[in-house]
Design a protein around this motif. Structure first.
Motif, PDB file in Angstrom:
ATOM      1  N   THR A 130       0.843  -1.188   0.000  1.00 19.88           N
ATOM      2  CA  THR A 130       0.000   0.000   0.000  1.00 19.88           C
ATOM      3  C   THR A 130       0.881   1.242   0.000  1.00 19.88           C
ATOM      4  OG1 THR A 130      -0.131   0.233   2.400  1.00 19.88           O
ATOM      5  CG2 THR A 130      -1.768  -1.222   1.343  1.00 19.88           C
ATOM      6  N   ASP A 131       0.259   2.371  -0.230  1.00 19.70           N
ATOM      7  CA  ASP A 131       1.016   3.619  -0.216  1.00 19.70           C
ATOM      8  C   ASP A 131       1.531   3.962   1.181  1.00 19.70           C
ATOM      9  OD1 ASP A 131      -1.482   4.256   0.837  1.00 19.70           O
ATOM     10  OD2 ASP A 131      -1.758   6.046  -0.381  1.00 19.70           O
ATOM     11  N   LYS A 186     -10.310   2.317   1.897  1.00 20.65           N
ATOM     12  CA  LYS A 186      -9.599   3.591   1.907  1.00 20.65           C
ATOM     13  C   LYS A 186      -8.118   3.442   1.595  1.00 20.65           C
ATOM     14  CE  LYS A 186     -12.769   5.712   5.151  1.00 20.65           C
ATOM     15  NZ  LYS A 186     -12.931   6.307   6.463  1.00 20.65           N
ATOM     16  N   GLU A 187      -7.581   2.246   1.821  1.00 20.26           N
ATOM     17  CA  GLU A 187      -6.168   2.035   1.514  1.00 20.26           C
ATOM     18  C   GLU A 187      -5.938   2.168   0.016  1.00 20.26           C
ATOM     19  OE1 GLU A 187      -3.670  -0.913   4.081  1.00 20.26           O
ATOM     20  OE2 GLU A 187      -5.602  -1.826   3.635  1.00 20.26           O
ATOM     21  N   LYS A 188      -4.775   2.641  -0.357  1.00 12.53           N
ATOM     22  CA  LYS A 188      -4.425   2.767  -1.767  1.00 12.53           C
ATOM     23  C   LYS A 188      -3.250   1.859  -2.082  1.00 12.53           C
ATOM     24  CE  LYS A 188      -7.208   6.244  -2.680  1.00 12.53           C
ATOM     25  NZ  LYS A 188      -8.543   5.875  -2.868  1.00 12.53           N
ATOM     26  N   GLU A 227      -7.276  -5.791  -4.734  1.00  8.56           N
ATOM     27  CA  GLU A 227      -7.167  -4.365  -5.031  1.00  8.56           C
ATOM     28  C   GLU A 227      -8.540  -3.766  -5.337  1.00  8.56           C
ATOM     29  OE1 GLU A 227      -5.129  -1.139  -8.040  1.00  8.56           O
ATOM     30  OE2 GLU A 227      -5.490  -3.179  -8.740  1.00  8.56           O
TER      31      GLU A 227
END
Length: 143
Positions: free
Chosen positions: A49-50, A72-74, A67
């Motif tokens: 994740t970012d 909310k995770e990117k 994915e």
């Protein structure tokens, strides 16, 4: 003393949030999507994740499905094992992918990664199927 404690915590925070892929422990790690144990060293995958959290998968399609369901995770970086060097993770964005029923995969979608389009096309000549870039594979899987 407070400055030393602050410096230690700052360094610890930086190290714990690094964007580094992690080796997959085959036969021990479980897929974060389907929960199967990851044993196939050709089809495993990993998503960072970012924020630096690592997710591991037994197949590319699990990573793509995961994915698609992320809240909310990117997603930051994508890695995949590949046909020519089992167990080695390479950047998915730089890989080419062959979908052919002549190379079985753990989840039955027959997606196999290669480090280059040239290598994928060599195997395609022997095993049939279609070659995709990462972008084209993601579009094809989202249909």
């Amino acid at each position: 003393m407070k400055k030393l404690s602050f410096l230690f915590l700052f360094v610890l925070t930086l190290v714990s949030c690094s964007m580094e892929k992690q080796p997959i422990a085959y036969g021990e790690d479980s897929c974060d999507f389907c929960k199967m144990t990851i044993v196939d060293q050709i089809h495993g995958a990993e998503l960072l994740t970012d924020k630096g959290k690592v997710y591991k998968f037994d197949a590319l399609e699990c990573m793509l499905n995961f994915e698609a369901e992320m809240g909310k995770e990117k997603a930051g970086q994508f890695y995949t094992n590949h046909f020519l060097s089992p167990g080695e993770l390479i950047r998915a964005e730089e890989a080419s992918f062959l979908i052919t029923e002549n190379i079985p995969s753990p989840m039955g979608e027959f997606i196999t990664a290669f480090p280059s389009q040239k290598e994928a096309e060599k195997v395609q000549a022997e095993k049939d199927g279609e070659v995709y870039t990462w972008g084209a594979l993601k579009k094809q899987q989202n249909q």
